[in-house]
Design a protein around this motif. Structure first.
Motif, short mmCIF file in Angstrom:
data_model
loop_
_atom_site.label_atom_id
_atom_site.label_comp_id
_atom_site.label_asym_id
_atom_site.label_seq_id
_atom_site.Cartn_x
_atom_site.Cartn_y
_atom_site.Cartn_z
N SER A 193 84.75 68.08 18.76
CA SER A 193 84.57 66.64 18.97
C SER A 193 83.14 66.25 19.38
CB SER A 193 85.59 66.09 19.97
OG SER A 193 85.37 66.70 21.20
N ILE B 13 83.38 59.68 18.26
CA ILE B 13 84.83 59.68 18.00
C ILE B 13 85.53 58.68 18.93
CG2 ILE B 13 85.06 61.81 19.42
CD1 ILE B 13 87.45 62.55 17.57
N VAL C 195 85.94 58.40 13.22
CA VAL C 195 84.95 59.43 13.50
C VAL C 195 83.71 59.27 12.61
CG1 VAL C 195 86.62 61.17 14.25
CG2 VAL C 195 85.93 61.11 11.87
N LEU D 237 90.15 69.77 16.64
CA LEU D 237 89.36 68.53 16.79
C LEU D 237 88.72 68.49 18.19
CD1 LEU D 237 88.43 65.89 15.44
CD2 LEU D 237 90.42 64.78 16.46
N LYS D 238 89.48 68.93 19.21
CA LYS D 238 88.93 68.96 20.57
C LYS D 238 87.70 69.85 20.61
CE LYS D 238 92.71 68.72 23.44
NZ LYS D 238 93.73 69.51 24.13
#
Ligand SMILES: Cc1cc2nc3c(=O)[nH]c(=O)nc-3n(C[C@H](O)[C@H](O)[C@H](O)COP(=O)(O)OP(=O)(O)OC[C@H]3O[C@@H](n4cnc5c(N)ncnc54)[C@H](O)[C@@H]3O)c2cc1C
Length: 332
Positions: free
Chosen positions: A246, A251, A5, A242-243
């Motif tokens: 994002s 990523i 990331v 994280l979703k």
């Protein structure tokens, strides 16, 4: 799951050690009215864990690795108080600090997220203080900014960078800088770091982060030398958050074994101590910093020469070329 990331915010990226994973994550907590507890500096540049509830100048000081053991104070207790008030809390620290927090809390909290840094050791605050005193005296001015891995010469050639009130600036790579040199020579970390109990792929944290030196090999594209972070996600809660964040990152999912194989030697292994580690702190008070470091670690004429021409070599892309040749040799 494993990812590479990088924050899309260029300014945050350049202040961060690798890909700046912590900033978008922290912003998610701020948006929930929660808090982020991580390492920053106090007014005397001691490395301390503090609470942050908003982005801004103060929070910007958290960015970047500080290769010193951070002072936790009553961080764990205050985190418990906030969790009891049902607030969102994020704790970022070394693996042992995350483990310590979990032991202190004794149970899981739905609104707690932890991030552990893959770490090969933390030098003593006493050495850091001696280094700060040395630099302040040498430049005859107060320090106004510190970055242990400044990216002026690229991610792969990070340097210690200090700015002073009188406008002067110091940069020194791990080849010659007394703090970095001792850290990377494995002579200055705590004794326990050399037999770290937390060296394992499975962690007690939600996320683990570490340096990404091989993005070219992992992603099959050119490395622009600005830095990416290797990220391991251990929990469903970590995946869900994280979703949500994002879109703030570039990523890329990667093969976990490959990422650890290329960059993660410190995920499962402790550093091997320098043979002089046992003597290094014994007479720290007796010498000036340069004499003390040079007594135990070699800084050669070649190191000094390379350091003095590094700026020019970087501009002329010589460093990039040498790195390419080294990588080609490694691949056989
Ligand atoms: C002492 C130390 C040793 C490390 N050793 C290795 C290693 O051997 N191999 C490797 O791959 N990676 C190592 N790392 C991790 C690496 O330097 C980067 O933190 C990682 O690549 C993530 O970069 P980033 O840009 O995403 O982090 P950022 O987004 O810049 O976030 C870094 C976070 O780490 C916190 N932090 C900084 N210093 C400390 C500290 N002393 N104690 C606790 N928290 C801190 C910051 O406050 C911030 O929240 C080490 C980090 C530290 C602090």
């Amino acid at each position: 799951m494993a990812y590479i990331v990088r924050t899309k915010n260029q300014s945050d990226l350049m202040q961060s050690t690798s890909g700046g994973f912590s900033t978008p994550l922290a912003q998610w907590f701020f948006s929930k009215g929660g808090s982020v507890w991580t390492a920053s500096y106090d007014d005397n540049w001691n490395v301390v864990h503090r609470e942050f509830t908003e982005d801004g100048i103060e929070f910007s000081k958290t960015r970047g690795s500080k290769y010193v053991q951070s002072y936790l104070g009553d961080t764990y207790k205050k985190i418990l108080d906030e969790l009891k008030r049902n607030q969102w809390v994020c704790f970022i620290g070394t693996t042992c600090q995350v483990y310590g927090l979990k032991q202190f809390l004794k149970k899981d909290y739905e609104k707690l997220i932890t991030v552990d840094l893959v770490c090969h050791g933390t030098p003593s605050p006493k050495l850091w203080k001696k280094y700060l005193d040395f630099q302040t005296k040498k430049y005859d001015s107060k320090i106004t900014e510190i970055n242990f891995r400044n990216k002026t010469y690229g991610y792969h050639s990070g340097t210690m960078m200090l700015r002073f009130e009188n406008g002067k600036k110091y940069t020194g790579s791990a080849r010659v800088d007394y703090m970095l040199k001792s850290f990377f020579s494995e002579i200055s970390s705590r004794p326990s770091c050399y037999s770290c109990k937390f060296k394992n792929v499975s962690r007690v944290s939600d996320y683990t982060v570490f340096d990404c030196w091989h993005m070219g090999e992992l992603l099959g594209r050119k490395d622009d030398d600005k830095g990416y972070t290797n990220l391991l996600v251990h929990t469903d809660k970590g995946s869900e958050i994280l979703k949500e964040i994002s879109s703030a990152y570039e990523i890329f999912p990667v093969n976990i074994q490959k990422a650890i194989g290329l960059d993660g030697i410190m995920v499962c292994n402790s550093a091997i101590p320098n043979k002089n580690r046992q003597y290094f702190y014994a007479n720290l008070d007796e010498h000036d910093l340069p004499d003390h470091i040079r007594k135990y670690i070699k800084i050669t004429k070649k190191d000094e020469l390379l350091e003095s021409i590094k700026g020019m070599a970087y501009k002329m892309k010589v460093i990039e070329l040498l790195r390419k040749i080294k990588n080609m040799k490694k691949r056989g």
